[in-house]
Design an enzyme around this catalytic site. Structure first.
Site, PDB file in Angstrom:
ATOM      1  N   ASP A 167       0.892  -1.110  -0.037  1.00 27.93           N
ATOM      2  CA  ASP A 167      -0.055  -0.066   0.025  1.00 27.93           C
ATOM      3  C   ASP A 167       0.768   1.320   0.041  1.00 27.93           C
ATOM      4  O   ASP A 167       2.094   1.043   0.502  1.00 27.93           O
ATOM      5  CB  ASP A 167      -0.817   0.102   1.036  1.00 27.93           C
ATOM      6  CG  ASP A 167      -1.820  -1.116   1.220  1.00 27.93           C
ATOM      7  OD1 ASP A 167      -2.081  -1.852   0.264  1.00 27.93           O
ATOM      8  OD2 ASP A 167      -2.386  -1.350   2.329  1.00 27.93           O
ATOM      9  N   ASP A 224       0.820   4.892   1.778  1.00 25.27           N
ATOM     10  CA  ASP A 224       0.273   5.687   3.185  1.00 25.27           C
ATOM     11  C   ASP A 224       0.830   6.953   2.869  1.00 25.27           C
ATOM     12  O   ASP A 224       2.078   7.349   2.584  1.00 25.27           O
ATOM     13  CB  ASP A 224       0.735   5.109   4.260  1.00 25.27           C
ATOM     14  CG  ASP A 224       0.063   3.539   4.723  1.00 25.27           C
ATOM     15  OD1 ASP A 224      -1.060   3.445   4.663  1.00 25.27           O
ATOM     16  OD2 ASP A 224       0.823   2.697   4.689  1.00 25.27           O
TER      17      ASP A 224
END
Length: 207
Positions: free
Chosen positions: A136, A138
């Site tokens: 991911d 962030d």
């Protein structure tokens, strides 16, 4: 060090024993002063800085404290978004870094700053390969003043069409909140130094 530290900043310490009150046993074998810790939200009666320690595994996370005089270097999330630096990163082939580069090459409608946190920020700051193709991204937007919902929706739309999952936390003077949660529900869980609070206006204009 006189720099004002904020949540999500990565900091390096001058010694192994500068990290205090950590109970997780894995920290002794994994962490050393050549690796940064991340500033987190909390309050200490002794005035120490609340920090988190990251291990090499996803479940290796620990909380601790450090004294301000032990800090020798600071890397803020917003210092990691220079387009040229991202292009030269050894991780430029990874989707999270490619998405971050696309964001960095655009002009956004607010005057405040944004940065990269989480595993991607850690990799960019240290050169340690803790990200992969499925990681991911962030992100953090520093917002000491209220930002328009329209501007934040534009940012969010850019992320939903990206190469990887991306999550943004918005930092206000009151605390930090998840952007997608606030845009979806009209309210969000605000992370503060005194604990979480469910709010509709993260900047406190409603009060």
């Amino acid at each position: 060090m006189s720099t004002t530290l904020r949540p999500h900043d990565l900091i390096w310490l001058n010694a192994r024993d500068a990290l205090e009150d950590v109970t997780e046993s894995w920290v002794d074998t994994v962490w050393h002063s050549g690796l940064p810790v991340v500033v987190r939200r909390d309050v200490d009666a002794q005035g120490r800085i609340p920090v988190g320690v990251r291990g090499m595994k996803r479940d290796q996370r620990a909380a601790g404290w450090v004294k301000a005089e032990a800090v020798v270097r600071v890397c803020s999330p917003e210092s990691l978004v220079d387009p040229l630096s991202l292009l030269r990163s050894p991780f430029i082939s990874q989707p999270p870094v490619q998405v971050a580069l696309l964001l960095a090459q655009q002009t956004w409608p607010w005057t405040w700053t944004w940065g990269i946190t989480g595993s991607t920020g850690y990799a960019l700051a240290t050169g340690i390969p803790v990200i992969h193709a499925a990681s991911d991204l962030d992100l953090l937007i520093r917002a000491p003043q209220p930002l328009s919902r329209e501007a934040l929706e534009t940012w969010q739309k850019q992320l939903t069409a990206g190469l990887c999952r991306a999550d943004t936390q918005v930092d206000t003077p009151r605390g930090g909140f998840a952007l997608n949660e606030w845009l979806r529900d009209g309210k969000a869980l605000l992370k503060t130094s005194q604990g979480p609070q469910l709010v509709r206006d993260p900047w406190g204009r409603e009060e």
